[in-house]
Design a protein around this motif. Structure first.
Motif, PDB file in Angstrom:
ATOM      1  N   GLU A 189       0.837  -1.199   0.000  1.00 18.76           N
ATOM      2  CA  GLU A 189       0.000   0.000   0.000  1.00 18.76           C
ATOM      3  C   GLU A 189       0.876   1.254   0.000  1.00 18.76           C
ATOM      4  OE1 GLU A 189      -4.065   1.241   2.325  1.00 18.76           O
ATOM      5  OE2 GLU A 189      -2.518   0.167   3.415  1.00 18.76           O
ATOM      6  N   SER A 190       0.543   2.227  -0.830  1.00 20.49           N
ATOM      7  CA  SER A 190       1.347   3.444  -0.930  1.00 20.49           C
ATOM      8  C   SER A 190       1.055   4.390   0.238  1.00 20.49           C
ATOM      9  CB  SER A 190       1.052   4.147  -2.248  1.00 20.49           C
ATOM     10  OG  SER A 190      -0.197   4.806  -2.192  1.00 20.49           O
ATOM     11  N   ILE A 191       1.959   5.334   0.424  1.00 22.17           N
ATOM     12  CA  ILE A 191       1.768   6.360   1.447  1.00 22.17           C
ATOM     13  C   ILE A 191       0.473   7.138   1.187  1.00 22.17           C
ATOM     14  CG2 ILE A 191       3.212   8.044   0.205  1.00 22.17           C
ATOM     15  CD1 ILE A 191       3.114   7.832   3.989  1.00 22.17           C
ATOM     16  N   ILE A 192       0.152   7.352  -0.076  1.00 21.09           N
ATOM     17  CA  ILE A 192      -1.063   8.089  -0.443  1.00 21.09           C
ATOM     18  C   ILE A 192      -2.301   7.329   0.021  1.00 21.09           C
ATOM     19  CG2 ILE A 192      -2.372   9.096  -2.354  1.00 21.09           C
ATOM     20  CD1 ILE A 192       0.579  10.262  -1.705  1.00 21.09           C
ATOM     21  N   ASP A 193      -2.355   6.035  -0.265  1.00 17.49           N
ATOM     22  CA  ASP A 193      -3.495   5.209   0.147  1.00 17.49           C
ATOM     23  C   ASP A 193      -3.603   5.116   1.662  1.00 17.49           C
ATOM     24  OD1 ASP A 193      -4.178   4.712  -2.510  1.00 17.49           O
ATOM     25  OD2 ASP A 193      -2.909   2.919  -2.605  1.00 17.49           O
ATOM     26  N   LYS A 194      -2.470   4.986   2.339  1.00 24.38           N
ATOM     27  CA  LYS A 194      -2.480   4.901   3.802  1.00 24.38           C
ATOM     28  C   LYS A 194      -3.015   6.191   4.418  1.00 24.38           C
ATOM     29  CE  LYS A 194       1.013   1.398   4.570  1.00 24.38           C
ATOM     30  NZ  LYS A 194       2.243   1.046   5.279  1.00 24.38           N
ATOM     31  N   LEU A 195      -2.582   7.326   3.896  1.00 21.51           N
ATOM     32  CA  LEU A 195      -3.073   8.600   4.426  1.00 21.51           C
ATOM     33  C   LEU A 195      -4.564   8.774   4.172  1.00 21.51           C
ATOM     34  CD1 LEU A 195      -0.098  10.945   3.526  1.00 21.51           C
ATOM     35  CD2 LEU A 195      -0.952  10.451   5.831  1.00 21.51           C
ATOM     36  N   LYS A 196      -5.015   8.462   2.970  1.00 19.08           N
ATOM     37  CA  LYS A 196      -6.431   8.594   2.631  1.00 19.08           C
ATOM     38  C   LYS A 196      -7.322   7.741   3.538  1.00 19.08           C
ATOM     39  CE  LYS A 196      -6.113   9.745  -2.278  1.00 19.08           C
ATOM     40  NZ  LYS A 196      -6.367   9.242  -3.641  1.00 19.08           N
ATOM     41  N   PHE A 215      -4.069  14.241  10.175  1.00 15.42           N
ATOM     42  CA  PHE A 215      -4.941  13.117  10.506  1.00 15.42           C
ATOM     43  C   PHE A 215      -4.728  12.765  11.971  1.00 15.42           C
ATOM     44  CE2 PHE A 215      -0.868  11.478   9.295  1.00 15.42           C
ATOM     45  CZ  PHE A 215      -0.607  10.451  10.186  1.00 15.42           C
ATOM     46  N   GLN A 216      -5.777  12.401  12.648  1.00 15.23           N
ATOM     47  CA  GLN A 216      -5.735  11.880  14.016  1.00 15.23           C
ATOM     48  C   GLN A 216      -4.732  12.598  14.928  1.00 15.23           C
ATOM     49  OE1 GLN A 216      -4.814   7.860  12.840  1.00 15.23           O
ATOM     50  NE2 GLN A 216      -6.967   7.293  12.764  1.00 15.23           N
ATOM     51  N   SER A 235      10.366   3.961   7.402  1.00 17.62           N
ATOM     52  CA  SER A 235       9.715   4.783   6.379  1.00 17.62           C
ATOM     53  C   SER A 235       8.617   5.655   6.974  1.00 17.62           C
ATOM     54  CB  SER A 235       9.125   3.897   5.290  1.00 17.62           C
ATOM     55  OG  SER A 235       8.025   3.177   5.790  1.00 17.62           O
ATOM     56  N   LEU A 236       8.197   6.643   6.215  1.00 16.83           N
ATOM     57  CA  LEU A 236       7.073   7.480   6.616  1.00 16.83           C
ATOM     58  C   LEU A 236       5.793   6.657   6.668  1.00 16.83           C
ATOM     59  CD1 LEU A 236       6.152  10.343   7.353  1.00 16.83           C
ATOM     60  CD2 LEU A 236       5.831  10.790   4.912  1.00 16.83           C
ATOM     61  N   SER A 237       5.650   5.712   5.761  1.00 17.32           N
ATOM     62  CA  SER A 237       4.493   4.815   5.781  1.00 17.32           C
ATOM     63  C   SER A 237       4.407   4.058   7.095  1.00 17.32           C
ATOM     64  CB  SER A 237       4.567   3.819   4.627  1.00 17.32           C
ATOM     65  OG  SER A 237       4.389   4.458   3.396  1.00 17.32           O
ATOM     66  N   ASP A 238       5.549   3.573   7.580  1.00 19.12           N
ATOM     67  CA  ASP A 238       5.570   2.875   8.868  1.00 19.12           C
ATOM     68  C   ASP A 238       5.250   3.845  10.013  1.00 19.12           C
ATOM     69  OD1 ASP A 238       6.249   0.547   7.572  1.00 19.12           O
ATOM     70  OD2 ASP A 238       8.360   0.590   8.185  1.00 19.12           O
ATOM     71  N   TYR A 239       5.783   5.056   9.940  1.00 17.53           N
ATOM     72  CA  TYR A 239       5.535   6.042  10.990  1.00 17.53           C
ATOM     73  C   TYR A 239       4.056   6.352  11.142  1.00 17.53           C
ATOM     74  CZ  TYR A 239       5.351  10.457  13.462  1.00 17.53           C
ATOM     75  OH  TYR A 239       5.016  11.457  14.351  1.00 17.53           O
ATOM     76  N   ILE A 240       3.359   6.561  10.043  1.00 16.97           N
ATOM     77  CA  ILE A 240       1.944   6.939  10.170  1.00 16.97           C
ATOM     78  C   ILE A 240       1.079   5.769  10.644  1.00 16.97           C
ATOM     79  CG2 ILE A 240       2.145   8.809   8.492  1.00 16.97           C
ATOM     80  CD1 ILE A 240       0.588   7.050   6.516  1.00 16.97           C
ATOM     81  N   GLU A 241       1.636   4.578  10.683  1.00 17.75           N
ATOM     82  CA  GLU A 241       0.907   3.425  11.203  1.00 17.75           C
ATOM     83  C   GLU A 241       1.147   3.208  12.698  1.00 17.75           C
ATOM     84  OE1 GLU A 241      -1.404   1.670   9.606  1.00 17.75           O
ATOM     85  OE2 GLU A 241      -1.092   2.935   7.849  1.00 17.75           O
ATOM     86  N   LEU A 242       2.079   3.959  13.296  1.00 13.70           N
ATOM     87  CA  LEU A 242       2.363   3.788  14.741  1.00 13.70           C
ATOM     88  C   LEU A 242       1.186   4.200  15.576  1.00 13.70           C
ATOM     89  CD1 LEU A 242       6.028   5.106  14.986  1.00 13.70           C
ATOM     90  CD2 LEU A 242       5.256   2.735  14.889  1.00 13.70           C
TER      91      LEU A 242
END
Length: 129
Positions: free
Chosen positions: A2-9, A52-53, A122-129
């Motif tokens: 999943e891309s950073i864009i999809d994760k943020l959305k 977000f959040q 990665s930033l993707s991992d960070y936004i999932e913390l």
């Protein structure tokens, strides 16, 4: 993957502004003397700025409070132990915590003038913390 864009959305309370242009992103990189990680670059081109959040990611906007260039330059002055190949992705506004990214993608955290500490890959991992 999943891309950073999809994760943020997919995040609750996701808000964003219009994406930056390629020229704006390149200019920001030149001003900071570095290259943004691929996922951060994609984020900037898609959103320019996002929240977000309770998180507010830096971006390319006129307001200095969330502008990646303005915040990185300010934090480099405040935190001399941070190498110049890192840029600010979030000011946590808690205990002086700043979240940084390296051009290779890793995410670091600094606290009250201490050295950068690796948080995730990665930033993707960070936004999932």
């Amino acid at each position: 993957m999943e891309s950073i864009i999809d994760k943020l959305k997919a995040k609750d309370n996701f808000c964003f502004l219009a994406g930056a242009t390629e020229k704006e992103v390149s200019t920001a990189e030149q001003q900071l003397g570095l290259t943004f990680a691929k996922e951060y670059r994609n984020y900037l081109l898609s959103f320019g700025l996002a929240s977000f959040q309770g998180h507010e990611l830096t971006g390319i906007i006129k307001a200095p409070r969330l502008n990646v260039v303005a915040q990185t330059l300010a934090e480099r002055t405040n935190k001399p132990l941070v190498p110049n190949d890192l840029y600010v992705v979030e000011i946590a506004n808690i205990d002086g915590i700043v979240i940084w990214q390296k051009s290779s993608g890793e995410i670091y955290k600094t606290i009250q003038g201490g050295p950068p500490m690796l948080m995730c890959k990665s930033l993707s991992d960070y936004i999932e913390l």
